[in-house]
Every structure is written in structure tokens, then in C-alpha cells.
Design an enzyme around this catalytic site. Sequence first.
Site, short mmCIF file in Angstrom:
data_model
loop_
_atom_site.label_atom_id
_atom_site.label_comp_id
_atom_site.label_asym_id
_atom_site.label_seq_id
_atom_site.Cartn_x
_atom_site.Cartn_y
_atom_site.Cartn_z
N CYS A 85 -27.65 -22.72 18.09
CA CYS A 85 -26.59 -23.38 17.84
C CYS A 85 -25.46 -22.47 17.83
O CYS A 85 -25.37 -21.29 17.19
CB CYS A 85 -26.98 -23.51 16.11
N GLY A 86 -24.48 -22.93 18.43
CA GLY A 86 -23.19 -22.22 18.70
C GLY A 86 -22.33 -21.85 17.61
O GLY A 86 -22.27 -20.66 17.16
N HIS A 87 -22.23 -23.01 16.90
CA HIS A 87 -21.25 -22.72 15.50
C HIS A 87 -22.03 -21.83 14.67
O HIS A 87 -21.51 -20.93 13.97
CB HIS A 87 -20.95 -24.03 15.07
N HIS A 205 -29.58 -34.71 21.06
CA HIS A 205 -28.11 -34.75 20.97
C HIS A 205 -27.38 -35.77 21.92
O HIS A 205 -27.74 -35.57 22.98
CB HIS A 205 -27.49 -33.08 21.02
N ASP A 231 -21.42 -33.31 14.36
CA ASP A 231 -21.06 -32.14 14.36
C ASP A 231 -19.68 -32.02 14.05
O ASP A 231 -18.79 -32.68 15.00
CB ASP A 231 -21.33 -31.21 15.75
N CYS A 235 -18.93 -28.27 18.75
CA CYS A 235 -20.39 -28.04 19.10
C CYS A 235 -20.70 -27.07 20.28
O CYS A 235 -20.60 -27.44 21.41
CB CYS A 235 -21.50 -29.45 19.35
N GLY A 236 -21.06 -25.85 19.74
CA GLY A 236 -20.93 -24.80 20.76
C GLY A 236 -22.11 -25.07 22.15
O GLY A 236 -21.90 -24.93 23.46
N THR A 237 -23.21 -25.61 21.63
CA THR A 237 -24.23 -25.86 22.72
C THR A 237 -23.82 -27.01 23.29
O THR A 237 -23.98 -27.07 24.73
CB THR A 237 -25.71 -25.96 22.09
O1 PYC Z 1 -22.74 -25.72 17.58
O2 PYC Z 1 -24.51 -25.74 19.09
C1 PYC Z 1 -23.73 -25.98 17.91
C2 PYC Z 1 -24.53 -27.22 17.22
C3 PYC Z 1 -25.70 -27.70 17.32
C4 PYC Z 1 -25.96 -28.48 16.12
C5 PYC Z 1 -25.10 -28.34 15.26
N1 PYC Z 1 -24.05 -27.49 15.97
#
Ligand code: PYC
Length: 309
Positions: A85-87, A205, A231, A235-237
Site C-alpha cells: 500500500c503506497g499511501h 482494484h 482512495d 493510490c501509490g500502487t
Molecule cells: O496507496 O497503494 C495505495 C493504496 C492501496 C489501497 C489504498 N491505497
Amino acid sequence: MRVIDSHTEGEPTRVIVEGGPDLGTGTLEERRWKFEREFDHVRRGTILEPRGSDALVGALLCPPTDNRFSAAAIFFNNDGYLGMCGHATIGVAVTLAHLERVGLGQIAIETPVGGVSVELTDPNQATVENVPSFCYRRDVVLDVEDLGEVTGSIAWGGNWFFLVDEAPCEIVRDNEAELTRAAIKIRAELEARAILGRDGQPIDHIEFFQPAHSVDADSRNFVLCPGSVYDRSPCGTGTSAKLACLAERGELAPGQTWIQESMIGSRFVTSYRLNEAGEIITRVTGRAYVCGDAELHFHPDDPFANGIS
Ligand code: PYC
């Protein structure tokens, strides 16, 4: 149980820093399964109402498997467990700095899908170098109830994404319900047709894109997470998956900046490099702010101690 709450570009993270379940000493993937099998009530009690909210992502800090890592984290949400999870990784880094467990500079964090490195450039800003991302399939055409033909790409950025370049309506908060309904239908169609990620995992997702609202950003997105909430951050990923698709199509060169804007207008500044194996390693920069430090109580007589499912 002590938790530290933060948000990264608007998306909340709750890090369990004390009193979480002891998952033993296996690999992070083994510990993530143990969490699900034996302690899922902790996930529910931490994330769901009355203590949490559907948008919240949790991170359980645990001892890393080797000393190259400053910390290890297992991510979870209202629906289950996330690979990366990036964030939340940015939230974890800012939380560790807040607790003075790490200083500014480079740290490595272990996750169930691999190690990531994080550079804390100030107490509220970090850059994550993600696990390798890739575009798995392009031009996948679906026939979706009420939407008609929808074309998208399947990509991995630490989680599995279906990326649709044309959003069904304008990506603004007033359209949250419509965007959510459309993404749920697309996810259901992927499931019905058994269209899966490379390793047979569900594509949980769904991501829509549109031109950015701000002049210096490259794109605006809406990302529906597995628990059917969007999100608040870009969303980092999901942005890593997007970069892998752009790289695959020759539309973004290594080192070129891509600014991804979220539905609420927050942003990640991103780019990618190729590692020695030629894999895409994305860099995602965002800000996080600690907004709470709490002790959660779980009374044995509380009928909703494990959350309202
Ligand atoms: O930032 O990767 C992300 C992420 C995944 C689900 C919620 N945020």
C-alpha cells in the site's frame, strides 16, 4: 492497543504500534496469512466502525525478517489484506519518524510482497521505491452491464489493478456513487469471466483516468479499493500500475515525472527507473500528517468489540 493515525494526501492510515497480535517469525506472507486465519477480529475491530471507517487502511508493525529492514508492515482494510500500500507506506514512514524510531533519510520496509525503500525527505514527506510493477495484459475488452464495452489494462503495482483510460463520468466528488457503481460492475464482470492477475489472484482494484484539473498534473484518477471505497489519495500502487502501462506503451520514459491527481485534488509526484533486471521500479512522493495517537479498548462485553461488519 496503541495506534497512530495519519493521512497521506487525504487517505487515512492507522498504524498499530503497540499491543497488536504476535504473528511469530515466519515470512511476511506467512504472517499475513496467520493474521487472517487467527486474528481477523483484530483487523475488523481496528478498521470497521465504531472505531474506524471504511476508507481506513491499517498497518501492523512487526519485526522484519532481516536487519536490512527498519520495519515490517502488514496492510489491511475493511475487506481484508493488501499486498502493498503506497499511501500507507508513506504513513508508516512518517509515523516512525513521529515516534523517533527512525530519522530523516533512507529506510527499508518489508511488506508481504517484497521490500520497499522509503526516503523521508522531511517529517511529513516521503518517497517510496515500490516493488517491481508491470503491465500484464493490454486492451482487455469487457461487456459490462449498463456500461457497454469497456476496454482496460491489467497491471500489478503491489496490488492488482484494472485500468480504464476513459472514466464513465467526470471524476468529481459529486459523482462518487456513479463511479463506485461502475467500478463494482467492472470488477464483477472480471470475476464472472474469471479474468485474473498473472498468479491467479483476483483483480480487486479498479482505476479510472481522466485529464487532470490542475494545469501541472498529468492525470486525475478514481481508484476503487477492494472494500468498495475510493482512495482519497492517488493510490501509490495504482499509480505504479499506471506507470507500468505508460512505460509499456512507450508513453513515459525512465526518469520522466508523472503527477497523478486524485478525486479530491491531492497528488503524488512519480517517476520510474529500470533495475538491473529491466523491471519497472516506481518512485512515489507524497505528504502525510499524523492526526491522532490513541489507545483502542476492546471490552469483552462490547457486542461490537470486533467492529460492525
Ligand atoms: O496507496 O497503494 C495505495 C493504496 C492501496 C489501497 C489504498 N491505497
